[in-house]
Design a protein around this motif. Structure first.
Motif, mmCIF file in Angstrom:
data_model
loop_
_atom_site.group_PDB
_atom_site.id
_atom_site.type_symbol
_atom_site.label_atom_id
_atom_site.label_comp_id
_atom_site.label_asym_id
_atom_site.label_seq_id
_atom_site.Cartn_x
_atom_site.Cartn_y
_atom_site.Cartn_z
ATOM 1 N N TYR A 159 5.802 2.379 58.648
ATOM 2 C CA TYR A 159 7.157 2.863 59.443
ATOM 3 C C TYR A 159 7.342 2.114 60.611
ATOM 4 N N GLU A 160 8.779 2.036 60.935
ATOM 5 C CA GLU A 160 9.538 1.410 62.145
ATOM 6 C C GLU A 160 10.165 2.429 62.655
ATOM 7 N N LEU A 161 10.014 2.442 64.077
ATOM 8 C CA LEU A 161 10.828 3.385 64.799
ATOM 9 C C LEU A 161 11.699 2.384 65.794
ATOM 10 N N LEU A 162 13.016 2.575 65.664
ATOM 11 C CA LEU A 162 14.003 1.765 66.131
ATOM 12 C C LEU A 162 15.120 2.515 66.736
ATOM 13 N N PRO A 163 15.723 1.692 67.618
ATOM 14 C CA PRO A 163 17.132 2.066 68.333
ATOM 15 C C PRO A 163 18.127 2.410 66.875
ATOM 16 N N SER A 164 18.818 3.296 66.943
ATOM 17 C CA SER A 164 19.570 3.343 65.566
ATOM 18 C C SER A 164 20.724 2.242 65.342
ATOM 19 N N VAL A 169 15.868 6.168 65.196
ATOM 20 C CA VAL A 169 15.886 6.211 63.831
ATOM 21 C C VAL A 169 14.529 5.860 63.373
ATOM 22 N N ALA A 170 13.819 6.528 62.240
ATOM 23 C CA ALA A 170 12.629 6.182 61.584
ATOM 24 C C ALA A 170 13.093 5.682 60.350
ATOM 25 N N VAL A 171 12.192 4.327 60.087
ATOM 26 C CA VAL A 171 12.481 3.935 58.717
ATOM 27 C C VAL A 171 10.952 3.863 58.087
ATOM 28 N N SER A 172 10.902 4.544 56.795
ATOM 29 C CA SER A 172 9.304 4.559 56.402
ATOM 30 C C SER A 172 9.282 4.327 55.128
ATOM 31 N N VAL A 173 8.364 3.949 54.311
ATOM 32 C CA VAL A 173 8.048 3.809 53.009
ATOM 33 C C VAL A 173 6.539 4.166 52.822
ATOM 34 N N LEU A 174 6.430 5.300 51.728
ATOM 35 C CA LEU A 174 5.130 5.579 51.449
ATOM 36 C C LEU A 174 4.962 5.064 49.890
ATOM 37 N N TYR A 175 3.780 4.298 49.952
ATOM 38 C CA TYR A 175 3.316 3.971 48.588
ATOM 39 C C TYR A 175 2.329 4.934 48.192
ATOM 40 N N HIS A 176 2.355 5.288 46.867
ATOM 41 C CA HIS A 176 1.570 6.122 46.488
ATOM 42 C C HIS A 176 0.029 5.595 45.770
ATOM 43 N N VAL A 177 -0.512 4.866 46.724
ATOM 44 C CA VAL A 177 -1.890 4.321 46.300
ATOM 45 C C VAL A 177 -2.755 4.584 47.799
ATOM 46 N N GLY A 178 -3.733 4.835 47.500
ATOM 47 C CA GLY A 178 -4.964 5.085 48.407
ATOM 48 C C GLY A 178 -6.139 4.554 47.857
ATOM 49 N N SER A 179 -7.179 4.909 48.671
ATOM 50 C CA SER A 179 -8.559 4.418 48.202
ATOM 51 C C SER A 179 -9.113 4.966 46.789
#
Length: 444
Positions: A114-119, A51-61
């Motif tokens: 993101y984290e890539l983990l066993p489900s 499983v891939a668990v991810s969070v995208l924050y809408h903030v960049g430079s």
């Protein structure tokens, strides 16, 4: 006749593949928004136990204020320092002990974790990201530690790398007003001058659920995952501050800008950067296909002409920057031994002019379509790729289902569109040119 028949078969194959993407290969997902503003996207794929668990924050430079560059990238590092419930430095060890891996990256427009983990460890990934969002340590120890880490990264990746300053020089020359003029890594001076309160303000402003998209893809049960998300994220309060969104419009460039950079290199290089529209526009898709035409493999136009045939370069490529605001289209080449930069630049210009004046053959255009389709499918072939694509499509376009339909936007591009955008955007008045020369060539 035989050649026309083969081309017809290739066209049919591409059309059928696009139809397959929209039907039998459709990527199913569930999306919803929590009351605190956190947008959630769940994609179930039980074919492999990961499983891939991810969070995208809408903030960049581009969200940084003048004089405080590098904050978004700095926080990419700082957010691994720990939280109220996770000891300093334990983020990585918790994931590794569970048999997984983790990372993050920052661009002009976003910060992505993101984290890539066993489900069977999906709950660990959700807890870690909820902790990062609610309880991250923004203290003097972490800030001072990461200041040193970021400075060392800049030395290794930029200051001490051949051609490493290319991005800084290109974007600072191409942009006069827009925040894209500063690269995400920022400057030592700005980070060193910032106070702890400024870092805390940045966290409270941008690291809030209403500025985040949680995307989970892989071997999950959607209903069970929803319950876990409710458990860990629903109690995080919505941010109360206005999230700054720069509305600066870069003035239209009307004449060519040039710069010579003397670097610790042996072989000279030429970099050309043209202003182009933002991602998602019709012209951007045509320009993306133009990039593949110019440098999509060893047989593409730039390496074939400059490296193989003329032997004026040891490497040549084209790169479009997919950005939320209007960005840049780069072509670059590293000179072969004994080749002058002026001769190399002239050879690059010839290939650009060829695109403008010589129509693509049906065979070359079909090869181009096949490459674009293959790249698109490969990008979404893993659960990690799907998690990221779903988050990107939601944040940048407000439509996560582009994961199923965007390919058709590429396939809608016609040969004439590629020639048209080359004529419109790849002009000398719309570009900056950098010559990289060895320090030994610098006038004394």
């Amino acid at each position: 006749m035989k050649r026309k028949f083969i081309i017809c078969l290739l066209w049919c194959a591409t059309s059928l593949a696009a139809m397959a993407q929209s039907k039998s290969n459709k990527i199913e997902f569930t999306e919803y928004t929590l009351p605190n503003g956190l947008h959630v996207i769940l994609h179930q794929d039980n074919s492999t136990p990961n499983v891939a668990v991810s969070v995208l924050y809408h903030v960049g430079s581009k969200n940084e204020v003048e004089g405080r560059s590098g904050f978004a990238h700095f926080f990419e590092h700082l957010m691994f320092e720990g939280t109220e419930n996770i000891d300093r430095g334990e983020y990585s060890s918790l994931v590794q002990k569970a048999g997984g891996a983790l990372n993050a990256n920052t661009s002009f427009d976003r910060t992505y974790y993101y984290e890539l983990l066993p489900s069977n460890q999906v709950e660990l990934g959700l807890w870690l990201e909820a902790e990062r969002m609610k309880h991250a340590k923004v203290d003097e120890i972490g800030v001072e530690t990461q200041r040193k880490v970021v400075q060392e990264e800049k030395r290794e990746r930029i200051d001490n790398q051949p051609y490493g300053s290319m991005g800084e020089n290109v974007f600072s020359l191409a942009y006069t007003k827009h925040p894209y003029k500063t690269m995400p890594i920022g400057s030592f001076e700005d980070l060193n001058a910032a106070s702890i309160e400024e870092f805390r303000d940045f966290y409270k402003t941008f690291y809030v659920p209403n500025n985040a998209t949680l995307s989970v893809a892989g071997d999950i049960n959607v209903e069970e995952t929803r319950k876990m998300i409710e458990k860990y994220f629903s109690g995080i309060p919505k941010g109360t501050r206005e999230i700054p969104r720069p509305d600066v419009v870069e003035p239209k460039q009307t004449e060519e800008r040039r710069k010579t950079v003397y670097d610790n290199i042996q072989l000279p290089a030429v970099i050309q950067a043209y202003h182009v529209p933002e991602q998602g526009t019709d012209d951007f898709y045509a320009l993306s296909m133009l990039t593949t035409l110019l440098s999509g493999g060893e047989s593409a136009r730039l390496p074939k002409a400059l490296v193989d045939k003329q032997q004026k370069a040891v490497a040549a490529a084209s790169i479009p920057f997919p950005t939320e605001d209007p960005g840049l289209f780069l072509t670059f080449a590293i000179a072969n031994m004994g080749v002058e930069v002026d001769a190399l630049e002239q050879a690059m210009d010839v290939e650009i002019e060829r695109v403008k004046t010589e129509p693509l053959s049906d065979r070359e255009f079909q090869k181009l379509r096949n490459q674009v389709e293959s790249n698109f499918v490969q990008q979404n072939s893993t659960v990690a790729g799907r998690a990221e694509s779903l988050a990107n499509y939601h944040v940048y376009f407000g439509d996560a289902n582009l994961i199923n339909t965007e390919l058709q936007r590429y396939l809608n591009v016609k040969k004439e569109d590629i020639q048209r955008v080359a004529k419109e955007y790849l002009t000398k008045n719309n570009r900056v040119v950098l010559h990289y020369l060895p320090k030994s060539a610098q006038p004394k």
